[in-house]
Design an enzyme around this catalytic site. Structure first.
Site, PDB file in Angstrom:
ATOM      1  N   ASP A 136       2.586  -2.954   6.437  1.00 33.84           N
ATOM      2  CA  ASP A 136       1.316  -2.220   6.434  1.00 33.84           C
ATOM      3  C   ASP A 136       1.375  -1.103   7.462  1.00 33.84           C
ATOM      4  O   ASP A 136       1.869  -1.297   8.581  1.00 33.84           O
ATOM      5  CB  ASP A 136       0.144  -3.143   6.795  1.00 33.84           C
ATOM      6  CG  ASP A 136      -0.174  -4.139   5.686  1.00 33.84           C
ATOM      7  OD1 ASP A 136       0.237  -3.905   4.529  1.00 33.84           O
ATOM      8  OD2 ASP A 136      -0.841  -5.148   5.988  1.00 33.84           O
ATOM      9  N   ARG A 194     -13.412  -4.270  -6.783  1.00 29.26           N
ATOM     10  CA  ARG A 194     -13.131  -5.566  -6.159  1.00 29.26           C
ATOM     11  C   ARG A 194     -14.456  -6.207  -5.781  1.00 29.26           C
ATOM     12  O   ARG A 194     -14.999  -5.978  -4.702  1.00 29.26           O
ATOM     13  CB  ARG A 194     -12.217  -5.385  -4.940  1.00 29.26           C
ATOM     14  CG  ARG A 194     -10.833  -4.846  -5.318  1.00 29.26           C
ATOM     15  CD  ARG A 194      -9.913  -4.718  -4.121  1.00 29.26           C
ATOM     16  NE  ARG A 194      -8.622  -4.127  -4.513  1.00 29.26           N
ATOM     17  CZ  ARG A 194      -7.672  -3.771  -3.649  1.00 29.26           C
ATOM     18  NH1 ARG A 194      -7.863  -3.957  -2.343  1.00 29.26           N
ATOM     19  NH2 ARG A 194      -6.551  -3.238  -4.066  1.00 29.26           N
ATOM     20  N   SER A 238      -0.362  -0.100   2.271  1.00 26.92           N
ATOM     21  CA  SER A 238       0.387  -1.343   2.119  1.00 26.92           C
ATOM     22  C   SER A 238       1.528  -1.036   1.152  1.00 26.92           C
ATOM     23  O   SER A 238       1.278  -0.494   0.070  1.00 26.92           O
ATOM     24  CB  SER A 238      -0.523  -2.440   1.562  1.00 26.92           C
ATOM     25  OG  SER A 238       0.216  -3.577   1.209  1.00 26.92           O
ATOM     26  N   GLN A 245      -7.120   4.751  -4.512  1.00 26.41           N
ATOM     27  CA  GLN A 245      -5.900   4.969  -3.740  1.00 26.41           C
ATOM     28  C   GLN A 245      -4.854   5.680  -4.576  1.00 26.41           C
ATOM     29  O   GLN A 245      -4.939   5.711  -5.800  1.00 26.41           O
ATOM     30  CB  GLN A 245      -5.349   3.645  -3.200  1.00 26.41           C
ATOM     31  CG  GLN A 245      -4.897   2.655  -4.244  1.00 26.41           C
ATOM     32  CD  GLN A 245      -4.439   1.334  -3.630  1.00 26.41           C
ATOM     33  OE1 GLN A 245      -4.975   0.874  -2.635  1.00 26.41           O
ATOM     34  NE2 GLN A 245      -3.430   0.714  -4.228  1.00 26.41           N
ATOM     35  N   GLU A 295      -6.107   0.018   8.310  1.00 27.77           N
ATOM     36  CA  GLU A 295      -4.930  -0.024   7.435  1.00 27.77           C
ATOM     37  C   GLU A 295      -5.058   1.079   6.396  1.00 27.77           C
ATOM     38  O   GLU A 295      -6.001   1.110   5.627  1.00 27.77           O
ATOM     39  CB  GLU A 295      -4.833  -1.383   6.745  1.00 27.77           C
ATOM     40  CG  GLU A 295      -3.655  -1.515   5.807  1.00 27.77           C
ATOM     41  CD  GLU A 295      -3.718  -2.767   4.944  1.00 27.77           C
ATOM     42  OE1 GLU A 295      -3.426  -2.657   3.739  1.00 27.77           O
ATOM     43  OE2 GLU A 295      -4.089  -3.828   5.480  1.00 27.77           O
ATOM     44  N   ASP A 322      -2.596  -7.042 -10.214  1.00 24.96           N
ATOM     45  CA  ASP A 322      -2.249  -7.444  -8.854  1.00 24.96           C
ATOM     46  C   ASP A 322      -3.108  -8.644  -8.464  1.00 24.96           C
ATOM     47  O   ASP A 322      -4.322  -8.642  -8.668  1.00 24.96           O
ATOM     48  CB  ASP A 322      -2.522  -6.266  -7.916  1.00 24.96           C
ATOM     49  CG  ASP A 322      -2.178  -6.561  -6.469  1.00 24.96           C
ATOM     50  OD1 ASP A 322      -1.700  -7.667  -6.183  1.00 24.96           O
ATOM     51  OD2 ASP A 322      -2.381  -5.673  -5.638  1.00 24.96           O
TER      52      ASP A 322
END
Length: 345
Positions: free
Chosen positions: A246, A111, A262, A126, A259, A57
């Site tokens: 979102d 990340r 997504s 997630q 959030e 991604d």
């Protein structure tokens, strides 16, 4: 730059043992409900993929993936996944999943460019899910139906938490509010995108913003999205572009929107070519994933990710994601958190 929101008078409602038990119960309960609502089977996911195949991604296109050489492959580079948005679609094809059914998995990522704070960590966990759809399903009403099903699982999970810990009162509204990013911009023309999110979510409690990645009437995007998985250019809500969005919830502890998910209907061949052209990324059509899509060897699909630690943080009324997961934080943040009764794992 890291950030820290310090809720005034914050005191955790649960101790460490209660928190760990709550995390376990939430994860087990929610994923079973998600699987049942969307007819998903669990699959095993990779932590890393080969670089240069177009499978990883790209997020907003600027975040650097953590990479390393593989000795037995002639030092070919592997990348730790940012998410599994494209990998899942390949897996649907490999498993020959039928229309109306799909897969979900535990996605773990690193990340390294993340801005660290209450809602952002180096470590990302997630539920990544993907479901096969038909050409007739590629519309905004089907998107809304799937989002509503996910939200129903969230409401049931919140009640389960209340049964475990009566001091945690349910707060989610029964109905999810849908709005397009352009309509949101017109509603709050003087606010920046994030402030618009806070304003609309505070009003309704739970909101799904459609059209993430498309250019709005002021020439700007509400937020970035990689051009080769979500379809944000096909006509959707009220004639406006976008079949993705979102899902945001109002967090009473932090007094802001967060959030939680997504997701979107994925690009077909036409949307892929259109969006890559818009972003000047047509060279990606030479990559493995994109060739598979253009050669009609990947199914049409809808999919997304749901943050596990954020969901647990919301349900357990925590002020910092570091109260849910073990990660690395700046030492001054740890000290400041401790002064405000925020105890990072």
């Amino acid at each position: 730059m890291s950030y820290l929101i310090k809720p005034e008078g914050y005191k955790p409602l649960l101790d460490l043992k209660q928190t760990e038990l709550g995390i376990k119960q939430i994860k087990e309960f929610f994923q079973l409900n998600l699987s049942s609502e969307l007819r998903l089977r669990r699959v095993t996911a990779p932590l890393f993929v080969l670089k240069g195949m177009g499978i990883n991604d790209d997020l907003n296109g600027v975040e650097r993936a953590v990479s390393f050489p593989i000795k037995d492959l002639g030092d070919a580079q592997a990348e730790v996944v940012h998410s599994l948005a494209k990998w899942k679609r390949l897996t649907l094809a490999d498993y020959n999943i039928e229309s109306g059914y799909g897969i979900y998995t535990d996605m773990n990522a690193i990340r390294s460019d993340e801005e660290l704070g209450n809602l952002h960590s180096l470590y990302v966990d997630q539920w990544d899910w993907e479901r096969v759809i038909t050409t007739e399903d590629r519309n905004v009403n089907f998107l809304k139906e799937i989002v509503t099903r996910i939200y129903a699982a969230m409401i049931r999970t919140e009640y389960m938490v209340y049964e475990m810990y009566p001091q945690i009162k349910p707060c989610l509204p029964q109905k999810l509010h849908f709005i397009h990013a352009e309509e949101l911009r017109q509603l709050y023309p003087d606010l920046e995108p994030k402030c618009r999110e806070h304003a609309i979510t505070k009003k309704y409690g739970a909101v799904f913003i459609i059209g993430i990645g498309c250019k709005l009437s002021d020439g700007e995007k509400h937020d970035g999205r990689a051009p080769d998985y979500d379809d944000y250019t096909t006509e959707g809500l009220n004639g406006l572009p976008g079949l993705n969005g979102d899902l945001l919830l109002w967090d009473n502890v932090l007094q802001r929107s967060i959030e939680l998910s997504s997701m979107g209907i994925r690009v077909d061949k036409e949307a892929l070519q259109r969006q890559l052209k818009q972003e000047g990324e047509e060279k990606r059509l030479e990559l493995y994933f994109h060739k598979r899509l253009m050669n009609d060897t990947l199914p049409l699909s809808i999919g997304g990710g749901i943050g596990q630690s954020r969901l647990c943080m919301f349900y357990l009324r925590k002020a910092h994601i570091g109260e849910i997961q073990a990660s690395i934080w700046p030492e001054d943040m740890r000290e400041e958190c401790k002064e405000h009764n925020i105890y990072l794992i």
